[in-house]
Design an enzyme around this catalytic site. Structure first.
Site: not given
Length: 553
Positions: A121-122, A202
């Site tokens: 989710g960055g 991520s």
């Protein structure tokens, strides 16, 4: 008749998700629920357990504090706790009191390998909740204990002024405190604190790599699975991100200097003010993807997460060496390329001033000659057919590959090169395309059939991703991929090696370790195929010429 009804009622209660189970810990008793795995096995779920004190008031922006005992009360962990502040359709599911974790186990006895999921989710969206992204039903068909956790996000988690008021990396320190909680308490849930594997995707994958480098994380885990993310984009690490902090302060109507007054004002603002200014924190159409940055902390007396640049730590080999699985998907960031090229405003900006706008999504230094020249070269190399102008659909392939490499691929390749001399690595290229995908057709909002998988797509087989799919069953065509991935990841979590010749799904697996000579990897598609040589190396070589790895080390 009455006896028959009572028996039926007891059976119904025993099979119900609300039928509870309780565990005693050093903090107090925890009440969980019984759930059912993908293939019908019963397991215990303890959700929303606090692992830290709520990061409110004076604790906002600072290192998290361990949770205080709740005894003699029983902690109700039968449902997901809230996600950390972020834009969401149902804001009743959001709270700043979000430092929670979920524990899933088949049996409270014994010592099973523990898999800890660090969500993507960055560093600004998503959570470890079971209902959206991290449903445990797939992994609970394996003999492990699964933990999924939340950590602070966005400015509340990563404000970095380079001062003692907000030294940075609070969200990473949340993860560390959760790992310390696991070391102290997971044995109560049937987990082995001596066998902990971090599984990150991520931003979570970047986290796994950083935990290998952080002095705070040493000894808290024993293996790592880093999927589609690494901390080695061509940017120098700084000890603050005052530019972004001042942007947030301005949006909150706080003074931008002096810093002490700015942070004090930001501490007083409701978390919903952060949520409501979320979109304005980005420079250009939701970019840069990695907007909130990890920093090298100065010493203000706090426990520091990073004490030097990750490039230097890795190059020197002075890090916590654990076995690693790492890999990427074939078409990582194709999705934003499609959406951007269908947006007239974005295409116009690119075509009129590529060298100004491109460095933002490509995560390059702003306003530097090297970035301007580099972005021009990258456009020529990746999209020679679009030298005149970018347009849809002609430029989709080139822009998709450029975004993929800028955000994921180059950093991943450098992670391999930096880690390979020092630790055991298995790497993969994920090419399997099922019926579901995170790539959504903008015209009908359905999963888009393209050439292969994009960013996040492997998660569909490791977890029940309620945002995207129903709970997939044994008769579904994706069943074999669920079995393969969960079994390989479980074997690796158990012993640092994904092979098991006695497993019907893995008996023919031949996954070579990666090394600097043969560069072996596993191609994961309809079949599992061992190959050698760095994939996409011709593309990565362009970046090495423009932004040499040596200049960051």
């Amino acid at each position: 008749m009455m006896k028959f009804i009572l028996v039926e009622l007891l059976v119904l209660l025993a099979s119900s998700s609300v039928f509870s189970i309780e565990v005693d810990t050093d903090l107090g008793r925890v009440r969980g629920a019984n759930l059912t795995s993908r293939l019908g096995l019963t397991f215990h779920a303890f959700r929303g357990i606090r692992y830290a004190e709520p990061p409110l008031g004076e604790l906002r922006f600072l290192n998290p504090q361990p949770v205080k005992p709740w005894s003699p009360k029983t902690f109700d962990a039968t449902e997901d706790g809230p996600m950390c502040p972020q834009p969401w359709d149902n804001m009743t599911d959001v709270s700043e009191d979000c430092l929670r974790l979920n524990v899933y186990t088949k049996d409270l006895k014994g010592r099973r390998p523990v898999i800890v999921f660090l969500h993507p989710g960055g560093f600004y969206v998503f959570s470890g909740q079971s209902k959206y992204l991290a449903g445990p039903e797939h992994f609970m068909d394996r003999d492990c204990v699964l933990v999924a956790l939340n950590y602070r996000l966005g400015s509340l988690g990563f404000l970095a002024t380079g001062t003692k008021e907000a030294p940075g990396n609070a969200g990473m320190k949340d993860q560390v405190l959760a790992l310390r909680w696991i070391q102290r308490h997971i044995h109560r849930f049937g987990g082995d604190p001596g066998s902990v594997t971090l599984l990150g995707y991520s931003a979570g994958s970047i986290s796994v790599a950083l935990h290998m480098l952080s002095p705070m994380s040493r000894g808290l885990f024993h293996r790592g699975i880093a999927m589609s993310g690494a901390p080695y984009n061509p940017l120098q690490y700084q000890n603050n991100d005052i530019r972004l902090a001042k942007r947030q302060a301005g949006l909150l109507k706080c003074p931008q200097e002096p810093v002490k007054e700015m942070v004090e004002c930001m501490r007083q603002k409701p978390y919903l003010d952060y949520v409501n200014t979320f979109k304005e924190m980005f420079e250009f159409s939701g970019h840069p993807i990695l907007n909130w940055k990890i920093v090298v902390e100065e010493d203000f007396g706090q426990e520091r997460y990073l004490i030097e640049s990750p490039f230097k730590t890795a190059r020197r080999g002075d890090f916590y060496k654990v076995p690693i699985i790492t890999g990427i998907t074939e078409f990582e960031f194709l999705s934003p390329a499609i959406y951007h090229l269908r947006n007239e405003s974005i295409v116009r900006n690119y075509n009129q001033n590529w060298e100004h706008f491109a460095p933002i999504p490509l995560i390059l230094e702003r306003n530097s000659t090297q970035s301007r020249v580099g972005s021009r070269v990258l456009r020529d190399k990746y999209m020679p057919e679009s030298r005149g102008k970018l347009e849809y659909p002609k430029s989709v392939k080139g822009l998709g590959e450029l975004y993929s490499d800028a955000i994921i691929g180059v950093s991943f390749n450098r992670f391999l090169r930096l880690m390979a001399p020092h630790t055991h690595i298995y790497t993969y290229l994920f090419r399997y395309k099922g019926r579901y995908s995170f790539l959504i057709n903008p015209d009908n909002q359905q999963a888009m059939a393209f050439k292969g998988p994009v960013h996040h797509d492997e998660l569909l087989y490791l977890f029940h991703v309620g945002l995207k799919t129903p709970l997939l069953k044994q008769e579904d065509p994706e069943n074999f991929m669920i079995e393969l991935l969960t079994r390989m990841w479980f074997e690796f979590a158990q012993k640092g090696d994904p092979h098991n010749k006695d497993d019907e799904y893995l008996k023919d697996l031949n996954w070579p370790r990666y090394n600097s000579q043969e560069k072996g990897y596993l191609e994961i598609g309809t079949n599992l195929t061992a190959k050698t040589g760095d994939f996409f190396l011709d593309r990565y070589h362009i970046w090495d010429e423009l932004f040499p790895l040596s200049s960051f080390c």
